[in-house]
Design an enzyme around this catalytic site. Structure first.
Site, PDB file in Angstrom:
ATOM      1  N   HIS A 106       0.882  -1.177   0.000  1.00  0.00           N
ATOM      2  CA  HIS A 106       0.000   0.000   0.000  1.00  0.00           C
ATOM      3  C   HIS A 106       0.911   1.217   0.000  1.00  0.00           C
ATOM      4  O   HIS A 106       2.131   1.066  -0.092  1.00  0.00           O
ATOM      5  CB  HIS A 106      -0.974  -0.030   1.182  1.00  0.00           C
ATOM      6  N   HIS A 108       1.299   3.937   2.238  1.00  0.00           N
ATOM      7  CA  HIS A 108       1.778   4.684   3.399  1.00  0.00           C
ATOM      8  C   HIS A 108       3.276   4.928   3.228  1.00  0.00           C
ATOM      9  O   HIS A 108       4.002   4.055   2.725  1.00  0.00           O
ATOM     10  CB  HIS A 108       1.527   3.884   4.683  1.00  0.00           C
ATOM     11  N   ASP A 110       5.783   4.832   5.110  1.00  0.00           N
ATOM     12  CA  ASP A 110       6.759   3.903   5.698  1.00  0.00           C
ATOM     13  C   ASP A 110       6.915   2.632   4.870  1.00  0.00           C
ATOM     14  O   ASP A 110       7.712   1.763   5.204  1.00  0.00           O
ATOM     15  CB  ASP A 110       6.402   3.560   7.158  1.00  0.00           C
ATOM     16  N   HIS A 111       6.178   2.563   3.743  1.00  0.00           N
ATOM     17  CA  HIS A 111       6.298   1.404   2.841  1.00  0.00           C
ATOM     18  C   HIS A 111       6.872   1.763   1.470  1.00  0.00           C
ATOM     19  O   HIS A 111       7.294   0.886   0.731  1.00  0.00           O
ATOM     20  CB  HIS A 111       4.935   0.717   2.675  1.00  0.00           C
ATOM     21  N   HIS A 207      -6.723  -3.029   5.903  1.00  0.00           N
ATOM     22  CA  HIS A 207      -5.975  -1.933   6.548  1.00  0.00           C
ATOM     23  C   HIS A 207      -6.847  -0.672   6.511  1.00  0.00           C
ATOM     24  O   HIS A 207      -6.354   0.439   6.467  1.00  0.00           O
ATOM     25  CB  HIS A 207      -4.659  -1.734   5.791  1.00  0.00           C
ATOM     26  N   ASP A 230       0.550  -4.232   5.958  1.00  0.00           N
ATOM     27  CA  ASP A 230      -0.204  -3.722   7.108  1.00  0.00           C
ATOM     28  C   ASP A 230      -1.643  -4.211   7.042  1.00  0.00           C
ATOM     29  O   ASP A 230      -2.310  -4.067   6.015  1.00  0.00           O
ATOM     30  CB  ASP A 230      -0.206  -2.188   7.107  1.00  0.00           C
ATOM     31  N   HIS A 305       7.507  -5.073  11.165  1.00  0.00           N
ATOM     32  CA  HIS A 305       6.777  -3.796  11.283  1.00  0.00           C
ATOM     33  C   HIS A 305       6.437  -3.582  12.756  1.00  0.00           C
ATOM     34  O   HIS A 305       5.294  -3.308  13.122  1.00  0.00           O
ATOM     35  CB  HIS A 305       5.507  -3.851  10.416  1.00  0.00           C
TER      36      HIS A 305
HETATM   37 ZN   LIG Z   1       3.148   0.626   7.913  1.00  0.00          ZN
HETATM   38 ZN   LIG Z   2      -0.004   1.286   6.593  1.00  0.00          ZN
END
Ligand SMILES: [Zn+2]
Ligand SMILES: [Zn+2]
Length: 346
Positions: A106, A108, A110-111, A207, A230, A305
Site C-alpha cells: 500500500h 503509506h 513507511d512502505h 488496513h 499492514d 513492522h
Molecule cells: Zn506501515
Molecule cells: Zn499502513
C-alpha cells in the site's frame, strides 16, 4: 551521491592516500567491500527471505521501515521499501544490481519512502533494464512521481558517466497494477507473477480506511512464504497463508500505542494523542498475529513492522506475552538482516 560501496571505497582511499606501503591494505579493504554482496543468492536452490526493514514510522537506529526481501528462481524481490530500507538491504549484503522487482502492499510512506533509492541504487549498481514495480491500483501514479523526482539525477549521471556505463533507458521503473481493488480478504488471490517455478500471488488485506492494501504469497518448489503488509487481524489472511512455511506478519502493541496517546494528551500534544489512539484499529497485535498463524497452520511466525521496536529484554518480553498460548509454532521477533532459508522439497 553514488552507491554506499563506492562512497566507502573512495572515502577510504582518500583518507589513507599518501600512506606509502598501505596500498595493498587499502586495496584489500576496498575489494572486500566491493565483493561482499551475495550475488549468487537468488540462484541458490530454495526460497530465501532476508528482513531489510522491521521497523515502523517511529525512528529506530537499528530498524529500517517496512521491507522484506524474497529471493528464489534467479529473482530478487523486495516487498515494500520504506525509509532506510535500501541501505538496510545493502548492509545485509543483498545483490543490489540483481533487484528484479518491488512489490508494494500500500502507499503509506513507511512502505514506499525508499522506492526512488531502490530504483536509482539498483541502476547504479548495474541493473540493465527498468525496475518492475507491482502493487495495487495507484502504483502507476506513485511510480510516475518517483520517476519525476529522480529524473534530473538520472540525466546527470548518464551525462557524467556516459550512456554505456549508465544507460538512461534502464534508470526508471515500470508499474504493474494488480487488479484487486476491494479490501475484502475473502476475495480470491490473484497471480502477480509466475516465472521459472516461482509463483507470486496477491491477496486483499484489511488496513481500512487505507485501501487498497494487499499482502503477497510466494510459492516455490514446495515451500511458501507470506508477507502480510499492514493489516488488522483477518481470517482472510489466515486462509491465504494456509500451510505457509513462513508467515511474516506485522505486529503492533496496542497497549503501547494507547499509553503513548494518553501521555501525549497529558503533555498537551493533542494531534499526536489523536494519531496514536487511531493507530491500533488498523494493525494487528502480536497475540492476534499468533492466532492468525495458528489458524493458517503456518510453520513459523516472523513478526515485523514492530511498533514500538522491541529493542531490549523488557520490550521483547512484552511483545511475546501470551503469544505461546495461542500458537504452537516457533515465533521470531524480526530484526534487520535476519535471513531464512527454505530448502526445496524433494
Ligand atoms: Zn506501515
Ligand atoms: Zn499502513
Amino acid at each position: 551521491m553514488t552507491g554506499r560501496a563506492v562512497r566507502h571505497a573512495l572515502a577510504l582511499a582518500l583518507v589513507l592516500a599518501g600512506s606509502i606501503g598501505c596500498e595493498r591494505l587499502i586495496d584489500a579493504r576496498i575489494e572486500r567491500n566491493l565483493t561482499r554482496a551475495q550475488t549468487g543468492l537468488p540462484d541458490e536452490p530454495g526460497l530465501h527471505v532476508v528482513l531489510c526493514g522491521t521497523g515502523s514510522p517511529i525512528a529506530d537506529a537499528s530498524r529500517a521501515a517496512a521491507c522484506t526481501a524474497v529471493l528464489a528462481a534467479g529473482q530478487f524481490l523486495l516487498v515494500d521499501v520504506g525509509p532506510g530500507a535500501w541501505e538496510s538491504a545493502d548492509l545485509a549484503n543483498l545483490p543490489l544490481a540483481r533487484l528484479s522487482g518491488v512489490l508494494l502492499t500500500h502507499f503509506h510512506s513507511d512502505h514506499i519512502g525508499d522506492l526512488g533509492e531502490a530504483m536509482t541504487g539498483s541502476w547504479i549498481a548495474g541493473r540493465t533494464r527498468p525496475l518492475d514495480v507491482y502493487g495495487p491500483a495507484g502504483t502507476a501514479e506513485v511510480v510516475r512521481g518517483f520517476e519525476a523526482a529522480y529524473a534530473r539525477d538520472a540525466d546527470a549521471r548518464t551525462r557524467h558517466h556516459g550512456e554505456q556505463a549508465m544507460p538512461r533507458a534502464a534508470a526508471g521503473a515500470v508499474a504493474h497494477e494488480i487488479a484487486l481493488d476491494a479490501d475484502d480478504p475473502a476475495l480470491p488471490a490473484v497471480v502477480v507473477l509466475e516465472r521459472d517455478g516461482l509463483r507470486i500471488t496477491a491477496f486483499a488485506v484489511d488496513h481500512s480506511p487505507v485501501r487498497p492494501a494487499v499482502g503477497y504469497r510466494f510459492d516455490y518448489r514446495g515451500r511458501s512464504v507470506v508477507v502480510t503488509g499492514d493489516t488488522k487481524k483477518s481470517q482472510g489472511v489466515a486462509s491465504h497463508a494456509l500451510g505457509a512455511d513462513l508467515l511474516i506478519h506485522e505486529a503492533l502493541l496496542p497497549d503501547a500505542a494507547l499509553r503513548a496517546s494518553a501521555v501525549a494528551g497529558r503533555l498537551g500534544r493533542g494531534r499526536l494523542a489523536k494519531l496514536a489512539s487511531d493507530i491500533p484499529g488498523y494493525h494487528t497485535s502480536p497475540v492476534e498475529a499468533a492466532q492468525v498463524a495458528q489458524a493458517a497452520g503456518a510453520k513459523k511466525l516472523v513478526l515485523t513492522h514492530l511498533v514500538p521496536g522491541p529493542n531490549d529484554f523488557f520490550a521483547r518480553r512484552l511483545f511475546l506475552r501470551g503469544v505461546g498460548e495461542v500458537y504452537g509454532g516457533e515465533v521470531v521477533l524480526g530484526e534487520d538482516g535476519m535471513r531464512f532459508d527454505l530448502a526445496p522439497q524433494p
